[in-house]
Design a protein around this motif. Sequence first.
Motif, PDB file in Angstrom:
ATOM      1  N   SER A 162       0.945  -1.228   0.216  1.00 14.83           N
ATOM      2  CA  SER A 162       0.011   0.040  -0.080  1.00 14.83           C
ATOM      3  C   SER A 162       0.869   1.169  -0.016  1.00 14.83           C
ATOM      4  O   SER A 162       1.897   1.333   0.769  1.00 14.83           O
ATOM      5  N   GLY A 163       0.315   2.288  -0.718  1.00 15.69           N
ATOM      6  CA  GLY A 163       1.153   3.372  -0.672  1.00 15.69           C
ATOM      7  C   GLY A 163       2.515   3.373  -1.710  1.00 15.69           C
ATOM      8  O   GLY A 163       3.249   4.287  -2.059  1.00 15.69           O
ATOM      9  N   LYS A 177       0.797   2.139  -6.798  1.00 13.36           N
ATOM     10  CA  LYS A 177       0.061   1.303  -7.923  1.00 13.36           C
ATOM     11  C   LYS A 177      -1.143   2.353  -8.497  1.00 13.36           C
ATOM     12  O   LYS A 177      -1.127   1.868  -9.760  1.00 13.36           O
ATOM     13  N   SER A 178      -1.973   2.773  -7.816  1.00  8.28           N
ATOM     14  CA  SER A 178      -3.059   3.488  -8.377  1.00  8.28           C
ATOM     15  C   SER A 178      -2.679   4.662  -9.030  1.00  8.28           C
ATOM     16  O   SER A 178      -3.055   4.787 -10.042  1.00  8.28           O
ATOM     17  N   THR A 179      -1.526   5.392  -8.694  1.00  6.86           N
ATOM     18  CA  THR A 179      -1.045   6.551  -9.313  1.00  6.86           C
ATOM     19  C   THR A 179      -0.529   5.793 -10.629  1.00  6.86           C
ATOM     20  O   THR A 179      -0.829   6.771 -11.818  1.00  6.86           O
ATOM     21  N   ARG A 188     -11.268  10.207  -6.629  1.00  3.61           N
ATOM     22  CA  ARG A 188     -10.779  10.320  -5.259  1.00  3.61           C
ATOM     23  C   ARG A 188     -11.585  10.845  -4.428  1.00  3.61           C
ATOM     24  O   ARG A 188     -11.202  10.474  -3.266  1.00  3.61           O
TER      25      ARG A 188
HETATM   26  N1  LIG Z   1      -3.677  13.696  -5.274  1.00  5.04           N
HETATM   27  C1  LIG Z   1      -2.638  13.264  -4.416  1.00  5.04           C
HETATM   28  N2  LIG Z   1      -2.154  14.247  -3.555  1.00  5.04           N
HETATM   29  C2  LIG Z   1      -1.049  13.920  -2.828  1.00  5.04           C
HETATM   30  N3  LIG Z   1      -0.923  12.879  -2.581  1.00  5.04           N
HETATM   31  C3  LIG Z   1      -1.135  11.723  -3.266  1.00  5.04           C
HETATM   32  C4  LIG Z   1      -2.246  11.910  -4.202  1.00  5.04           C
HETATM   33  N4  LIG Z   1      -2.760  10.706  -4.859  1.00  5.04           N
HETATM   34  C5  LIG Z   1      -1.851   9.717  -4.180  1.00  5.04           C
HETATM   35  N5  LIG Z   1      -0.809  10.467  -3.323  1.00  5.04           N
HETATM   36  C6  LIG Z   1      -0.116   9.675  -2.352  1.00  5.04           C
HETATM   37  O1  LIG Z   1       0.787   8.894  -3.335  1.00  5.04           O
HETATM   38  C7  LIG Z   1       1.127   7.829  -2.583  1.00  5.04           C
HETATM   39  C8  LIG Z   1       0.715   6.505  -3.512  1.00  5.04           C
HETATM   40  O2  LIG Z   1      -0.559   6.397  -3.674  1.00  5.04           O
HETATM   41  P1  LIG Z   1      -1.421   5.338  -4.580  1.00  5.04           P
HETATM   42  O3  LIG Z   1      -2.873   5.257  -4.483  1.00  5.04           O
HETATM   43  O4  LIG Z   1      -0.905   5.155  -5.810  1.00  5.04           O
HETATM   44  O5  LIG Z   1      -0.922   3.958  -3.617  1.00  5.04           O
HETATM   45  P2  LIG Z   1      -1.429   2.523  -3.954  1.00  5.04           P
HETATM   46  O6  LIG Z   1      -0.122   1.749  -4.055  1.00  5.04           O
HETATM   47  O7  LIG Z   1      -2.324   2.508  -4.900  1.00  5.04           O
HETATM   48  O8  LIG Z   1      -1.880   2.112  -2.417  1.00  5.04           O
HETATM   49  P3  LIG Z   1      -3.050   1.224  -2.119  1.00  5.04           P
HETATM   50  O9  LIG Z   1      -2.594  -0.141  -2.186  1.00  5.04           O
HETATM   51  O10 LIG Z   1      -3.230   1.506  -0.627  1.00  5.04           O
HETATM   52  O11 LIG Z   1      -4.185   1.746  -2.943  1.00  5.04           O
HETATM   53  C9  LIG Z   1       0.488   7.919  -1.119  1.00  5.04           C
HETATM   54  O12 LIG Z   1       1.420   8.099  -0.335  1.00  5.04           O
HETATM   55  C10 LIG Z   1      -0.670   8.879  -1.414  1.00  5.04           C
HETATM   56  O13 LIG Z   1      -0.795   9.614  -0.164  1.00  5.04           O
END
Ligand SMILES: Nc1ncnc2c1ncn2[C@@H]1O[C@H](COP(=O)(O)OP(=O)(O)OP(=O)(O)O)[C@@H](O)[C@H]1O
Lengths: 246, 406
Positions: free
Chosen positions: A48-49, A52-54, B404
């Motif tokens: 998590s974090g 991935k989603s980004t 989001r």
């Molecule tokens: N719009 C935004 N503004 C600031 N920080 C962001 C934004 N979107 C994501 N983040 C930060 O980017 C990092 C990665 O986020 P992301 O959602 O890509 O993680 P993830 O790998 O998908 O996690 P998970 O498995 O929990 O879904 C996180 O620390 C999050 O707080």
Amino acid sequence: MTAQSLVPLIQLHDVWKTYVMGEEKLDVLRGVTLTINKGEFVAILGPSGSGKSTLMNQLGLLDVPTKGKITLEGRDLTTLSENEMALVRGKTIGFIFQQFNLIPTLTAVENVMLPTLFQGIAEEERVVRGRKLLTMVGLDHRMDHKPGQLSGGQQQRVAIARSLVNDPSIILADEPTGNLDSISGAQIFEMLIHLHRDEHKTVILITHDEELAHHAQRIAYMKDGRVDRIEEKATKNSSRKRPRAE
Amino acid sequence: MLKDFFKLSLQEIRHRRMRSYLTLTGIIIGIAAVVSLISLGQGLQNAIAGQFASLGNDKLFISAKGNSFNPGLSIDAVWIMDKDLEIVRRTSGVTLATGFVTTTAAIEYNDQARYFMVYGESTDPDERALLGESNNYKLASGRVLDKGDTHKVTIGSAYQDETLFGKSIGLGNTIIVKGIQFKVVGIMEKTGSPPDDQAVGMPIDTYEELFETNGALGMIVAQTQVGEDPVEVASEITTALRHSRNLKEGNEDFTIQTPQEMAAIFSSILDIVQIVLLGIAGISLLVGGVNVMNTMYTSVLERTRTIGLMKAVGAQKHHILTLFLIESGIYGLVGGIIGVGIGVGIAKLVELVFILVTGPSFLSVEISWVLIFGTLLFSFVVGCISGVAPALRAAKLHPVDGLRYE
Ligand SMILES: Nc1ncnc2c1ncn2[C@@H]1O[C@H](COP(=O)(O)OP(=O)(O)OP(=O)(O)O)[C@@H](O)[C@H]1O
Ligand SMILES: [Mg+2]
């Protein structure tokens, strides 16, 4: 096309995503370079974090990278206007989200038909597609139900039907089973495998479930905004895949 | 595609039922106010124009300055006198002239006393006819006042109503005016104006004796000769009266008005009233528009996720913009349709009340298709414009930010 003849579909080259919050800068993606080939099933795995989603937002043209280049079938996507991006998204990418993201005021079939609305497709055609896809995901008896009247698994099946309605070549699924019980989750996962195997869609699955990821042909491990390593798999899924007649 | 957008918007509006009703109410009130006020104002305008048109344009009304609408009521006012009437009669271009004077006096009947208008009129048939035409007085039953009538009166139609004196007054009854008994010989037709319908008429000689007027008149009505320009004649009379009253030019203490001038004064007063009322209606419509804007902003905020999703599945800016503009346009259009209906209803109701109170044909409300469709279009546009800013905000939303949003 065989498993051996790889045609690059989406290519990410040194993609960065930096969020600026006041004084602070947060590098969420830190130079991701990744190639997704036509017709393959890729899992993106990571804690998590890890971003991935980004990464999915960049792959799905939902967002523009701060730096770097993304190409789709060789076409540079980073120079597209917002509307052009929407057009490409609508036609070539089907999204499946962890939160389903159905519109609560619309019925199941209306939700499925929604993406066709922005493609200027004739009404009859849209209805036919919507009903056919809902039947395919086993919800022919729930056509006119609102999302609130459906179980989580059923809602996600509606979302899968919706992701297919414009016949996209790419399915992007961000933790599609994350909100589901194991049985519904397994059903949804089966559908993704079916889409890959029988419909020849390129499926990109984002998950932090190792076991699910191992059904994919390749696993990209993400860590701290980078693709840490890529693991090629010879899973039963891909080994079962027969070469198509050319 | 537009059809589907309409469907989507309607579903959304129906989904938020209570808020939608409240939003609609705002528009409805504004539009109903606009429609009813415009049609009533137009009706009133027409009615007054009609009244003045029936006077004909060969008459002149001469009265003391500042005294034209309540002759005889002010105490320290300057007066038009008997001898002025003689001068008017002698002016060239005048075929006929008559004096008219009114006051308020106690009328007693059935042991009850009430104050009403009493007027003195000429007993000469031609002069009486001229006055009747100007005042819109027509005999309904009995006879008009004759030369030699001393203790005789004619009464307005209102006296037939039992509510005035507990008992209806008819021909042959005797009423007491300022302590003197008078016999009713004629009853006038209903004019629609309550003061006129409650007026008591008597020969001007009797009036002068009874009220000790010393020859003061409230007004002189003069008829101009066919072919003469009433404005020319008016200036002749002005010169003659100025001489006899010993006044310098520009210092006249009397005014001469033609029906057209009086109509113009009334109409300009009405115009102002109408502008003020329309301003009020406009403000309520503006409030309605702001209300729509507020609803749309809330709606956009609430549906941030939905908008993000729509964009994710391929919606372009103009799709989202159209969707929300249709939604606010629907508020405008539906609110407009209901508002126009209610506005027409109110106008018709007021007309009905007028007919019941003052008799037919005074106020006839005019509802034109131009007004109806113009208002509908206007309402739709107000709805759309109120939706522009919220819709733009929605259209500009980034798909990721939308998805989001919690
Ligand atoms: N719009 C935004 N503004 C600031 N920080 C962001 C934004 N979107 C994501 N983040 C930060 O980017 C990092 C990665 O986020 P992301 O959602 O890509 O993680 P993830 O790998 O998908 O996690 P998970 O498995 O929990 O879904 C996180 O620390 C999050 O707080
Ligand atoms: Mg995530």
